[in-house]
Design an enzyme around this catalytic site. Structure first.
Site, PDB file in Angstrom:
ATOM      1  N   SER A  64       3.190  12.010  -6.219  1.00 40.48           N
ATOM      2  CA  SER A  64       4.483  11.958  -6.913  1.00 40.48           C
ATOM      3  C   SER A  64       3.595  11.872  -8.003  1.00 40.48           C
ATOM      4  CB  SER A  64       4.942  10.066  -7.195  1.00 40.48           C
ATOM      5  OG  SER A  64       5.637  10.250  -6.018  1.00 40.48           O
ATOM      6  N   ALA A 132      14.597  12.757   7.885  1.00 38.20           N
ATOM      7  CA  ALA A 132      12.490  12.620   8.849  1.00 38.20           C
ATOM      8  C   ALA A 132      11.560  12.769   8.006  1.00 38.20           C
ATOM      9  CB  ALA A 132      12.716  12.928  10.123  1.00 38.20           C
ATOM     10  N   THR A 134       8.280  10.880   6.361  1.00 37.56           N
ATOM     11  CA  THR A 134       6.455   9.487   6.674  1.00 37.56           C
ATOM     12  C   THR A 134       7.387   8.064   7.706  1.00 37.56           C
ATOM     13  OG1 THR A 134       6.129   9.263   4.639  1.00 37.56           O
ATOM     14  CG2 THR A 134       5.086  10.729   6.010  1.00 37.56           C
ATOM     15  N   TYR A 172      14.126   4.179  -8.268  1.00 36.43           N
ATOM     16  CA  TYR A 172      12.765   5.504  -8.003  1.00 36.43           C
ATOM     17  C   TYR A 172      13.673   6.384  -6.926  1.00 36.43           C
ATOM     18  CZ  TYR A 172       8.391   7.809  -7.745  1.00 36.43           C
ATOM     19  OH  TYR A 172       6.944   8.985  -7.740  1.00 36.43           O
ATOM     20  N   ASN A 174      13.001  10.503  -5.835  1.00 40.69           N
ATOM     21  CA  ASN A 174      12.327  11.930  -5.293  1.00 40.69           C
ATOM     22  C   ASN A 174      13.712  12.378  -5.453  1.00 40.69           C
ATOM     23  OD1 ASN A 174       9.606  11.639  -4.668  1.00 40.69           O
ATOM     24  ND2 ASN A 174      10.389  10.301  -2.905  1.00 40.69           N
ATOM     25  N   GLY A 313      -0.088   8.440  -6.500  1.00 39.21           N
ATOM     26  CA  GLY A 313       1.552   9.222  -5.546  1.00 39.21           C
ATOM     27  C   GLY A 313       0.626   9.540  -4.334  1.00 39.21           C
TER      28      GLY A 313
END
Length: 379
Positions: A64, A132, A134, A172, A174, A313
């Site tokens: 990140s 899918a 981690t 947060y 992505n 990150g």
């Protein structure tokens, strides 16, 4: 001044990174620039079945920290007059059907409310999966070479209910930064790769920093990252996932860099070399809920009450730390490797380690000793 590799110059720092190995990290490399001068050190192994230590300036998937690079590129476009910070993001991306209330600023600060395509954790402890990622165990391992298109990730997220009304909360996601990527490409008519090179990488001479897109390999030298999952039989399997297609995370965390390039970048950013002062002030104005500005966290350092500008990150067995004093005069960057898993078993060790390093470099070294009992953290 060149960086020294002598481990005897800073025994406190070396003790901390040695403790990180005891806590379960497989390899650690740290780079510091502070009042005591420059220092680099490493500990652990380059790969599990080897004997070599991690390279002190090896390539690492920075996770990140990618967001800070993307936010800087976007804000440089604001400075050029190409993007308006408080304009609706839908003005730049009309084909996606975004809520018109979501502004560019909200994407950069994680206040849009848009679902996180890698999965959403809620306050009541529930989790809604996305792709899918981690968190998915073997499913992620088996699909780690799949190519995802950025717009595919965004549309998956937009098909899910929003977490909250735009601008009313912080969470947060992505997805926000994949939208930033698409927005940059839309307004410039060029790829993010080209714009990042023009706006950030080339001006700073960051030759070891890259956007891999779908490229699966890391350039040498590098340490290895691992992922552990459990088979249906209960057997634990550990896989070397250094090679993977990072399109699954896209601009949420796909970039590759080195501790040296991260130092150059964050010190230039905080030192005012990339953005005009008014925009830098906007970037460093934190949201009250999480201390998040525009692509960076603004974090207090106890007990002195000072602040650091940071973004860390993690990315499937790889992690990077990036800290700077607000004026760029002091920095800490690091490359970490470990065995990742769906249960995030290294999370406590990661938190304790970063706290100890930050205290050693930016705060009270005696306080650092108090939080350096990392061997009890497990991993």
């Amino acid at each position: 001044m060149p960086f020294t590799t002598s481990e005897n110059d800073r025994p406190g720092l070396q003790r901390i990174i040695d403790g990180m190995i005891d806590a379960g990290f497989t390899g650690v490399a740290v780079r510091v620039q502070d009042d005591s001068g420059p220092w680099v050190g490493s500990a652990g192994l380059r790969e599990l079945d080897g004997t070599a230590k991690p390279p002190t300036d090896g390539h690492i998937r920075i996770g990140s920290n990618t967001k800070t690079f993307a936010a800087t590129a976007a804000l440089r476009l604001v400075a050029e007059g190409t993007i308006e910070l408080d304009a609706p993001a839908s003005d730049y991306l009309p084909r996606l059907g975004l809520d018109h209330r979501i502004t560019v600023r909200m994407l950069l600060q994680h206040t849009s409310g848009i679902f996180n395509f890698t999965g959403e954790y809620y306050e009541d402890g529930t989790f809604t999966p996305g792709i899918a990622a981690t968190t998915a165990g073997r499913e992620w391992v088996d699909n780690r070479f799949r190519t995802y298109q950025p717009e595919e990730l965004v549309r998956l997220a937009l098909a899910k209910p929003a977490r909250f009304e735009p601008g009313t909360d912080w969470s947060y996601s992505n997805t926000n930064y994949v939208l930033v990527r698409l927005l940059i490409e839309s307004v410039t008519g060029s790829s993010l790769l080209n714009e990042m090179e023009r706006l950030v990488l080339a001006p700073l001479g960051l030759r070891d920093t890259s956007l891999p897109e779908t490229e699966t390999c890391l350039a040498e030298p590098h340490a290895h990252g691992y992922y552990r999952y459990e088979e249906a039989t209960g057997e634990e399997v550990t896989v070397d996932v250094t090679r993977q297609n990072p399109s699954w995370i896209s601009t949420g965390g796909d970039m590759i860099s080195t501790t040296h390039d991260l130092h150059t970048f964050i010190s230039a950013l905080t030192g005012g070399k990339l953005l005009p002062a008014p925009l830098l002030a906007e970037m460093f104005r934190p949201h009250p809920k999480a201390g998040y500005g525009l692509g960076v966290f603004v974090q207090d350092v106890a007990p002195e009450g000072g602040k650091v500008i940071t973004h860390n990150g993690g990315m499937a067995g790889h992690a990077a730390l990036m800290y700077s004093a607000p004026d760029g005069s002091r920095t800490l960057t690091a490359a970490l490797n470990y065995v990742d898993d769906a249960t995030m078993s290294m999370a406590q060790a990661f938190q304790q380690a970063t706290q100890a390093l930050v205290q050693e470099v930016f705060g009270d070294s005696e306080a650092a000793v108090a939080v350096t009992n990392l061997s009890s953290a497990g991993g």
